[in-house]
Design a protein around this motif. Structure first.
Motif, PDB file in Angstrom:
ATOM      1  N   ARG A 169      12.755  -0.680  18.828  1.00 48.94           N
ATOM      2  CA  ARG A 169      13.509  -0.021  19.899  1.00 48.94           C
ATOM      3  C   ARG A 169      13.572   1.465  19.527  1.00 48.94           C
ATOM      4  O   ARG A 169      14.190   1.828  18.532  1.00 48.94           O
ATOM      5  CB  ARG A 169      14.917  -0.605  20.000  1.00 48.94           C
ATOM      6  CG  ARG A 169      15.855   0.189  20.905  1.00 48.94           C
ATOM      7  CD  ARG A 169      15.471   0.090  22.359  1.00 48.94           C
ATOM      8  NE  ARG A 169      16.305   0.935  23.192  1.00 48.94           N
ATOM      9  CZ  ARG A 169      17.478   0.576  23.718  1.00 48.94           C
ATOM     10  NH1 ARG A 169      17.973  -0.630  23.465  1.00 48.94           N
ATOM     11  NH2 ARG A 169      18.165   1.392  24.472  1.00 48.94           N
ATOM     12  N   ARG A 170      12.905   2.291  20.308  1.00 48.67           N
ATOM     13  CA  ARG A 170      12.820   3.710  19.988  1.00 48.67           C
ATOM     14  C   ARG A 170      13.939   4.481  20.692  1.00 48.67           C
ATOM     15  O   ARG A 170      14.010   4.495  21.921  1.00 48.67           O
ATOM     16  CB  ARG A 170      11.453   4.263  20.389  1.00 48.67           C
ATOM     17  CG  ARG A 170      10.299   3.624  19.622  1.00 48.67           C
ATOM     18  CD  ARG A 170       8.972   4.274  19.949  1.00 48.67           C
ATOM     19  NE  ARG A 170       7.899   3.730  19.117  1.00 48.67           N
ATOM     20  CZ  ARG A 170       6.650   4.153  19.149  1.00 48.67           C
ATOM     21  NH1 ARG A 170       6.309   5.137  19.984  1.00 48.67           N
ATOM     22  NH2 ARG A 170       5.736   3.621  18.359  1.00 48.67           N
ATOM     23  N   ILE A 171      14.795   5.125  19.891  1.00 48.17           N
ATOM     24  CA  ILE A 171      15.899   5.921  20.413  1.00 48.17           C
ATOM     25  C   ILE A 171      15.434   7.375  20.528  1.00 48.17           C
ATOM     26  O   ILE A 171      15.128   8.003  19.503  1.00 48.17           O
ATOM     27  CB  ILE A 171      17.133   5.835  19.494  1.00 48.17           C
ATOM     28  CG1 ILE A 171      17.505   4.373  19.221  1.00 48.17           C
ATOM     29  CG2 ILE A 171      18.304   6.589  20.098  1.00 48.17           C
ATOM     30  CD1 ILE A 171      17.875   3.595  20.442  1.00 48.17           C
ATOM     31  N   PRO A 172      15.355   7.940  21.748  1.00 43.47           N
ATOM     32  CA  PRO A 172      14.876   9.328  21.887  1.00 43.47           C
ATOM     33  C   PRO A 172      15.889  10.323  21.321  1.00 43.47           C
ATOM     34  O   PRO A 172      17.107  10.173  21.494  1.00 43.47           O
ATOM     35  CB  PRO A 172      14.718   9.488  23.402  1.00 43.47           C
ATOM     36  CG  PRO A 172      15.669   8.491  23.995  1.00 43.47           C
ATOM     37  CD  PRO A 172      15.701   7.335  23.042  1.00 43.47           C
ATOM     38  N   VAL A 173      15.386  11.340  20.634  1.00 39.17           N
ATOM     39  CA  VAL A 173      16.219  12.397  20.048  1.00 39.17           C
ATOM     40  C   VAL A 173      15.609  13.742  20.416  1.00 39.17           C
ATOM     41  O   VAL A 173      14.392  13.930  20.292  1.00 39.17           O
ATOM     42  CB  VAL A 173      16.310  12.251  18.513  1.00 39.17           C
ATOM     43  CG1 VAL A 173      17.112  13.400  17.916  1.00 39.17           C
ATOM     44  CG2 VAL A 173      16.928  10.920  18.130  1.00 39.17           C
ATOM     45  N   GLN A 174      16.451  14.670  20.859  1.00 42.44           N
ATOM     46  CA  GLN A 174      16.005  16.004  21.227  1.00 42.44           C
ATOM     47  C   GLN A 174      16.671  17.035  20.322  1.00 42.44           C
ATOM     48  O   GLN A 174      17.827  16.870  19.922  1.00 42.44           O
ATOM     49  CB  GLN A 174      16.330  16.319  22.689  1.00 42.44           C
ATOM     50  CG  GLN A 174      15.521  15.499  23.693  1.00 42.44           C
ATOM     51  CD  GLN A 174      15.800  15.907  25.125  1.00 42.44           C
ATOM     52  OE1 GLN A 174      16.662  16.741  25.385  1.00 42.44           O
ATOM     53  NE2 GLN A 174      15.068  15.307  26.055  1.00 42.44           N
ATOM     54  N   PRO A 206      19.814  12.108  24.480  1.00 43.24           N
ATOM     55  CA  PRO A 206      20.089  12.501  25.865  1.00 43.24           C
ATOM     56  C   PRO A 206      21.131  11.589  26.514  1.00 43.24           C
ATOM     57  O   PRO A 206      21.008  10.363  26.500  1.00 43.24           O
ATOM     58  CB  PRO A 206      18.725  12.364  26.554  1.00 43.24           C
ATOM     59  CG  PRO A 206      17.736  12.535  25.450  1.00 43.24           C
ATOM     60  CD  PRO A 206      18.374  11.929  24.236  1.00 43.24           C
ATOM     61  N   GLY A 207      22.179  12.204  27.063  1.00 45.43           N
ATOM     62  CA  GLY A 207      23.227  11.461  27.742  1.00 45.43           C
ATOM     63  C   GLY A 207      24.330  10.962  26.827  1.00 45.43           C
ATOM     64  O   GLY A 207      25.297  10.357  27.324  1.00 45.43           O
ATOM     65  N   ILE A 208      24.230  11.191  25.530  1.00 44.42           N
ATOM     66  CA  ILE A 208      25.243  10.737  24.568  1.00 44.42           C
ATOM     67  C   ILE A 208      25.795  11.956  23.842  1.00 44.42           C
ATOM     68  O   ILE A 208      25.034  12.796  23.345  1.00 44.42           O
ATOM     69  CB  ILE A 208      24.653   9.742  23.545  1.00 44.42           C
ATOM     70  CG1 ILE A 208      23.960   8.583  24.254  1.00 44.42           C
ATOM     71  CG2 ILE A 208      25.739   9.228  22.614  1.00 44.42           C
ATOM     72  CD1 ILE A 208      24.876   7.723  25.073  1.00 44.42           C
ATOM     73  N   ARG A 209      27.140  12.045  23.775  1.00 43.07           N
ATOM     74  CA  ARG A 209      27.775  13.162  23.086  1.00 43.07           C
ATOM     75  C   ARG A 209      27.557  13.046  21.577  1.00 43.07           C
ATOM     76  O   ARG A 209      27.609  11.942  21.030  1.00 43.07           O
ATOM     77  CB  ARG A 209      29.274  13.203  23.385  1.00 43.07           C
ATOM     78  CG  ARG A 209      29.609  13.455  24.843  1.00 43.07           C
ATOM     79  CD  ARG A 209      31.101  13.323  25.077  1.00 43.07           C
ATOM     80  NE  ARG A 209      31.843  14.308  24.317  1.00 43.07           N
ATOM     81  CZ  ARG A 209      32.148  15.531  24.751  1.00 43.07           C
ATOM     82  NH1 ARG A 209      31.730  15.915  25.959  1.00 43.07           N
ATOM     83  NH2 ARG A 209      32.826  16.369  24.007  1.00 43.07           N
ATOM     84  N   PRO A 210      27.290  14.152  20.888  1.00 41.29           N
ATOM     85  CA  PRO A 210      27.135  14.096  19.423  1.00 41.29           C
ATOM     86  C   PRO A 210      28.428  13.664  18.738  1.00 41.29           C
ATOM     87  O   PRO A 210      29.515  13.794  19.283  1.00 41.29           O
ATOM     88  CB  PRO A 210      26.756  15.544  19.060  1.00 41.29           C
ATOM     89  CG  PRO A 210      26.271  16.160  20.330  1.00 41.29           C
ATOM     90  CD  PRO A 210      27.040  15.495  21.428  1.00 41.29           C
ATOM     91  N   GLY A 211      28.270  13.139  17.529  1.00 39.70           N
ATOM     92  CA  GLY A 211      29.446  12.740  16.760  1.00 39.70           C
ATOM     93  C   GLY A 211      29.733  11.256  16.860  1.00 39.70           C
ATOM     94  O   GLY A 211      28.837  10.411  16.764  1.00 39.70           O
TER      95      GLY A 211
END
Length: 445
Positions: free
Chosen positions: A247-252, A357-362
C-alpha cells in the motif's frame, strides 16, 4: 518471482557477477556456514543410543515433536549436538522485545542507537543460555526415561550424563547463534532464517519420498497426491503475491528557495506491505508453543496433567490450533508495531517538510498511518493464519510430513525472496559503482 529470476539471469549474462568479488565472497561464506550447520546435525550427542530416539520419533512424531524436528532439520530425530537448533535464541528475542515495550529502562536502551542495540543483543544472548539450559536439562531427563525395543536411550544415565548433555546442547545452540550472526553480517540474507530454511529444505526430498510411498502402498490415492501438489503450488503463488503487495502512501515535499536555487517539490511514497511482519509471527508462535511442550513430549512417565497438555498441544487439536492462530495474529500486530512507529514516521516527515495530501502534519498524520497499518496488519494476520492452519488438516487427517505445512512453505518462499532481493541489491550497487567510475573524468580520483 519470475521477474526477479529473469533480472538475476540478465545480470549474470552481463558479466556483472564475475566482477562482484564482494558478492561472491558473501555467497561462498553463506554456503560454507550452512554446510557447517548441516554437518553438525549429524554429530551425535555423547552417551545416547540414537536408534531408540529414532524409534520414539517414528511412534510419537506426529505431534509437537515432529514439528520441532522439522525446524531442527532432523537433528532431534538423530539426537545430535544441534538438537535444539536456534529456537532458544528466537524465544529469547521474543521475550526481550516484549520487555523492551514494557520496561522503560530497556526502551531507553533501544533509543540509544548502536550502543543500546549491542546491550539488548547481549541480554538476548544471556537469556538464550538460560532457556537453552532449561530445555537441555528437560531433554536429558526425558532421554533417561526412554525405553525402546533396542533398550534404554541413555547408555549410562546419571548426573554426569545430564551435565554433559546440557553443556553439549547449550554449546550447540550458542554456536548456531554465532553462525547466524556471522551470516547476517558477512553473508547474504538473515542468518537465523537461513538456518531454519536450510533444515527444512534438506529434508524436503525425503518428505516427498514418504508421500509417494504412502501413495504406492495405497494409503493415499493418486488423485489426492495430485490435488495436494496443486494446493502447494497455489499456496506458493498466494505467498509470492501477498509478500510483494504494498500500500503506497503518497508524500509530497514543498518547494523551498535557498539562495538562487529551488529545492524540493518532489513527490514520493512510503510503501507499506500487507504482511509487514513477514515470516516472524509463525516462527515466534511455533517457538513459544515448543517451550512448554518440549519436556511434556519427552516425559513418558510424567503425571497425568503433563500428558494431557502434551496431548492438547498435538497437531490438529483444537487447543493447539486456537493458540497457534491467536499467537500468529498477536505477533503480527506486535512485530509490526516494533518495526514501524507511526508517531516517529510522522515526526520525521514534519521535520523535513513532507506531508500526505489531504492530511494535516503531526498527530493527524500519525493517526492516519496507524489506521492504515491496523487494516493492513489485520489482513496480513488473517492471511498468515489461513496459510499456516489449512495444511494442518491434511497433516492430521492424512499423515503427511510437517515439511509440507504452511509454516514451512512460508519460511522457504519468504527467505528465498529476501535472499534474492539482497543479491539483486548488491548487483545493482556494483553496477552503479561501475557506471560512476566510467563517468568520472580522467585524472581525477
Amino acid at each position: 518471482m519470475a521477474s526477479a529470476a529473469e533480472q538475476l539471469a540478465a545480470n549474470l549474462n552481463m558479466g556483472v557477477f564475475s566482477k562482484a568479488t564482494e558478492l561472491k565472497q558473501r555467497i561462498w561464506f553463506t554456503l560454507g556456514a550452512l554446510i557447517v550447520y548441516r554437518l553438525g546435525t549429524y554429530i551425535p550427542l555423547p552417551g545416547v543410543d540414537a536408534s531408540v530416539m529414532n524409534e520414539m520419533m517414528s511412534q510419537h512424531g506426529g505431534g509437537i515433536l515432529g514439528m520441532f524436528d522439522m525446524f531442527t532439520g532432523g537433528a532431534l530425530r538423530r539426537m545430535t549436538i544441534f538438537a535444539l537448533n536456534i529456537m532458544p535464541y528466537i524465544s529469547a528475542s521474543i521475550i526481550v522485545q516484549l520487555m523492551t515495550s514494557a520496561i522503560p529502562t530497556l526502551e531507553a536502551l533501544k533509543k540509544e542507537g548502536e550502543s543500546g542495540r549491542k546491550k539488548l543483543n547481549q541480554y538476548t544472548r544471556y537469556l538464550t543460555v538460560l532457556i537453552a539450559t532449561f530445555q537441555s536439562y528437560g531433554i536429558a531427563v526425558g532421554l533417561e526415561s526412554m525405553h525402546g525395543s533396542f533398550g534404554t536411550a541413555v547408555i549410562d544415565p546419571g548426573l554426569f550424563f545430564r551435565f554433559s548433555a546440557v553443556i553439549t546442547l547449550v554449546g550447540g545452540t550458542m554456536f548456531l547463534m554465532w553462525i547466524g550472526e556471522q551470516i547476517t553480517a558477512r553473508g547474504i540474507g538473515n542468518g537465523q532464517s537461513l538456518i531454519i530454511m536450510a533444515g527444512i529444505v534438506a529434508n524436503l526430498p525425503s518428505a516427498f519420498a514418504s508421500m509417494l510411498e504412502l501413495g504406492r502402498t495405497g494409503a493415499l490415492s493418486p488423485f489426492f497426491i495430485l490435488f495436494f501438489v496443486v494446493i502447494a503450488v497455489a499456496t506458493i503463488t498466494v505467498i509470492v503475491f501477498v509478500e510483494r503487495a504494498q500500500r503506497r502512501i503518497p508524500v509530497q515535499y514543498p518547494k523551498r528557495q535557498v539562495g538562487n536555487r529551488m529545492f524540493g517539490g518532489d513527490t514520493t511514497h512510503i510503501p507499506l506491505k500487507i504482511n509487514t511482519s513477514g515470516v516472524i509471527p509463525p516462527i515466534f508462535a511455533s517457538s513459544i508453543l515448543l517451550i512448554p511442550a518440549t519436556i511434556a513430549g519427552f516425559a513418558t512417565n510424567a503425571p497425568g496433567w503433563v500428558q494431557w497438555i502434551a496431548g492438547q498441544l498435538a497437531h490438529g487439536q483444537p487447543l493447539y490450533l486456537a493458540l497457534y492462530a491467536f499467537m500468529i495474529i498477536f505477533f503480527s500486530y506486535f512485530y509490526t508495531s516494533v518495526v514501524f512507529n507511526p508517531e516517529e514516521t510522522a515526526d520525521n516527515l514534519k521535520k523535513y517538510g513532507g506531508f500526505i495530501p489531504g492530511i494535516r502534519p503531526g498527530s493527524a498524520t500519525a493517526d492516519y498511518f496507524d489506521r492504515i497499518l491496523t487494516r493492513l496488519t489485520t489482513v496480513g494476520g488473517i492471511y498468515l493464519v489461513i496459510i499456516c492452519l489449512l495444511p494442518e488438516v491434511l497433516i492430521t487427517d492424512y499423515g503427511l510430513p510437517f515439511y509440507f505445512g504452511g509454516t514451512s512453505i512460508l519460511i522457504v518462499v519468504s527467505v528465498t525472496m529476501d535472499t534474492v532481493t539482497q543479491v539483486q541489491s548488491h548487483l545493482i550497487a556494483h553496477q552503479y559503482e561501475g557506471l560512476m567510475r566510467k563517468a568520472r573524468p580522467k585524472g581525477r580520483r
